[in-house]
Design a protein around this motif. Structure first.
Motif, mmCIF file in Angstrom:
data_model
loop_
_atom_site.group_PDB
_atom_site.id
_atom_site.type_symbol
_atom_site.label_atom_id
_atom_site.label_comp_id
_atom_site.label_asym_id
_atom_site.label_seq_id
_atom_site.Cartn_x
_atom_site.Cartn_y
_atom_site.Cartn_z
ATOM 1 N N LEU A 10 0.836 -1.212 0.000
ATOM 2 C CA LEU A 10 0.000 0.000 0.000
ATOM 3 C C LEU A 10 0.864 1.252 0.000
ATOM 4 C CD1 LEU A 10 -2.792 -0.997 2.548
ATOM 5 C CD2 LEU A 10 -3.107 -0.514 0.111
ATOM 6 N N LEU A 11 1.915 1.248 0.800
ATOM 7 C CA LEU A 11 2.822 2.393 0.839
ATOM 8 C C LEU A 11 3.532 2.593 -0.495
ATOM 9 C CD1 LEU A 11 4.364 1.952 4.392
ATOM 10 C CD2 LEU A 11 2.931 3.852 3.618
ATOM 11 N N LYS A 12 4.024 1.511 -1.076
ATOM 12 C CA LYS A 12 4.712 1.614 -2.369
ATOM 13 C C LYS A 12 3.770 2.119 -3.455
ATOM 14 C CE LYS A 12 8.377 -1.780 -1.740
ATOM 15 N NZ LYS A 12 8.963 -3.036 -2.218
ATOM 16 N N SER A 13 2.547 1.632 -3.425
ATOM 17 C CA SER A 13 1.563 2.072 -4.408
ATOM 18 C C SER A 13 1.284 3.570 -4.253
ATOM 19 C CB SER A 13 0.274 1.274 -4.237
ATOM 20 O OG SER A 13 -0.721 1.746 -5.097
ATOM 21 N N GLY A 14 1.121 4.013 -3.020
ATOM 22 C CA GLY A 14 0.883 5.431 -2.764
ATOM 23 C C GLY A 14 2.046 6.295 -3.211
ATOM 24 N N LEU A 15 3.256 5.831 -2.965
ATOM 25 C CA LEU A 15 4.435 6.592 -3.384
ATOM 26 C C LEU A 15 4.567 6.626 -4.907
ATOM 27 C CD1 LEU A 15 6.975 5.412 -0.686
ATOM 28 C CD2 LEU A 15 6.079 7.732 -0.982
ATOM 29 N N TYR A 28 2.104 6.536 -6.996
ATOM 30 C CA TYR A 28 1.073 7.469 -7.442
ATOM 31 C C TYR A 28 1.543 8.916 -7.276
ATOM 32 C CZ TYR A 28 -3.312 10.042 -7.621
ATOM 33 O OH TYR A 28 -4.295 10.946 -7.939
ATOM 34 N N ILE A 29 2.127 9.214 -6.137
ATOM 35 C CA ILE A 29 2.635 10.570 -5.890
ATOM 36 C C ILE A 29 3.706 10.924 -6.914
ATOM 37 C CG2 ILE A 29 4.004 11.959 -4.271
ATOM 38 C CD1 ILE A 29 2.423 10.501 -2.015
ATOM 39 N N ASN A 30 4.617 10.001 -7.169
ATOM 40 C CA ASN A 30 5.668 10.251 -8.156
ATOM 41 C C ASN A 30 5.079 10.501 -9.536
ATOM 42 O OD1 ASN A 30 7.793 10.043 -6.355
ATOM 43 N ND2 ASN A 30 8.151 7.890 -6.771
ATOM 44 N N LYS A 31 4.087 9.715 -9.923
ATOM 45 C CA LYS A 31 3.465 9.882 -11.231
ATOM 46 C C LYS A 31 2.768 11.233 -11.317
ATOM 47 C CE LYS A 31 2.800 8.229 -15.237
ATOM 48 N NZ LYS A 31 3.947 8.133 -16.122
ATOM 49 N N MET A 32 2.118 11.637 -10.253
ATOM 50 C CA MET A 32 1.444 12.937 -10.249
ATOM 51 C C MET A 32 2.462 14.072 -10.331
ATOM 52 S SD MET A 32 -1.681 12.278 -10.455
ATOM 53 C CE MET A 32 -2.272 13.936 -10.342
ATOM 54 N N GLN A 33 3.589 13.931 -9.643
ATOM 55 C CA GLN A 33 4.638 14.953 -9.724
ATOM 56 C C GLN A 33 5.151 15.075 -11.150
ATOM 57 O OE1 GLN A 33 7.507 13.695 -6.805
ATOM 58 N NE2 GLN A 33 6.764 15.177 -5.297
ATOM 59 N N GLU A 34 5.351 13.960 -11.824
ATOM 60 C CA GLU A 34 5.803 13.984 -13.211
ATOM 61 C C GLU A 34 4.766 14.642 -14.109
ATOM 62 O OE1 GLU A 34 6.886 10.141 -14.716
ATOM 63 O OE2 GLU A 34 8.214 9.759 -13.022
ATOM 64 N N SER A 35 3.494 14.348 -13.869
ATOM 65 C CA SER A 35 2.432 14.911 -14.698
ATOM 66 C C SER A 35 2.308 16.417 -14.512
ATOM 67 C CB SER A 35 1.093 14.263 -14.344
ATOM 68 O OG SER A 35 1.120 12.902 -14.629
ATOM 69 N N LEU A 36 2.492 16.870 -13.307
ATOM 70 C CA LEU A 36 2.346 18.297 -13.011
ATOM 71 C C LEU A 36 3.570 19.104 -13.432
ATOM 72 C CD1 LEU A 36 0.654 18.031 -9.514
ATOM 73 C CD2 LEU A 36 -0.427 18.651 -11.684
ATOM 74 N N SER A 37 4.697 18.464 -13.464
ATOM 75 C CA SER A 37 5.932 19.158 -13.803
ATOM 76 C C SER A 37 6.796 18.249 -14.683
ATOM 77 C CB SER A 37 6.681 19.530 -12.519
ATOM 78 O OG SER A 37 7.865 20.201 -12.818
ATOM 79 N N PRO A 38 6.446 18.137 -15.986
ATOM 80 C CA PRO A 38 7.147 17.186 -16.847
ATOM 81 C C PRO A 38 8.625 17.494 -17.037
ATOM 82 C CG PRO A 38 5.400 18.343 -18.049
ATOM 83 C CD PRO A 38 5.385 18.837 -16.648
ATOM 84 N N GLU A 39 9.020 18.753 -16.915
ATOM 85 C CA GLU A 39 10.439 19.072 -17.089
ATOM 86 C C GLU A 39 11.284 18.610 -15.905
ATOM 87 O OE1 GLU A 39 8.583 22.353 -14.865
ATOM 88 O OE2 GLU A 39 8.071 21.499 -16.793
ATOM 89 N N ARG A 40 10.637 18.370 -14.802
ATOM 90 C CA ARG A 40 11.342 17.898 -13.609
ATOM 91 C C ARG A 40 10.895 16.481 -13.295
ATOM 92 N NH1 ARG A 40 9.421 19.670 -8.280
ATOM 93 N NH2 ARG A 40 9.831 17.679 -7.427
#
Length: 153
Positions: A108-113, A115-127
């Motif tokens: 569950l923790l790995k899945s949540g992390l 998801y957070i990483n994917k959202m960070q990439e989506s919100l800031s593709p250059e980073r």
């Protein structure tokens, strides 16, 4: 060796294990529900119960040494051997249940992390988002995409 006292000690240890399992189950619910306040509370409770379990286990080791259950049964009177066998089986089952719950919480923790990483990439593709590695540390370089797919599935 006082077999009655040993049985009482083992029963106390089993009850603490059940308590630890209950906290671990509630911890999983807090992880799934993204409830950080409850998660923090459960981690504190787990630390306390773990300390109590360790003390009971040290007490048991002081009495029995490294004797296995089969060896202990030989020291018990005929009428109490079955009770010890049942208790040993129950504790083994509880240990397995705890292991399963702990593995589920890690997933569950790995899945949540992820998801957070994917959202960070989506919100800031250059980073690129940091990767959370197996050693519980952030990896500096991107290692492919962050899909929500587990190798355990």
């Amino acid at each position: 060796m006082d077999t009655g006292a040993l049985l009482v000690l083992l029963k106390e240890e089993k009850e603490k294990l059940i308590q630890f399992i209950d906290i671990t189950r509630r911890e999983g619910e807090a992880i799934a529900g993204h409830n950080l306040t409850a998660l923090q509370q459960f981690l504190g409770e787990k630390a306390r119960v773990k300390k109590e379990l360790k003390a009971l286990e040290e007490e048991r080791l002081a009495i029995t040494g490294e004797m296995k259950l089969v060896e202990l049964m030989e020291l018990f009177p005929e009428g109490r051997r079955e009770e010890l066998a049942v208790l040993g089986k129950e504790m083994k089952e509880k240990a397995w249940e705890l292991q399963q719950l702990s593995e589920m919480n890690i997933l569950l923790l790995k899945s949540g992390l992820a998801y957070i990483n994917k959202m960070q990439e989506s919100l800031s593709p250059e980073r690129k988002a940091k990767q959370y590695g197996k050693d519980a540390r952030f990896n500096r370089k991107q290692q492919g995409t962050n899909f929500l797919v587990s190798s355990y599935a």
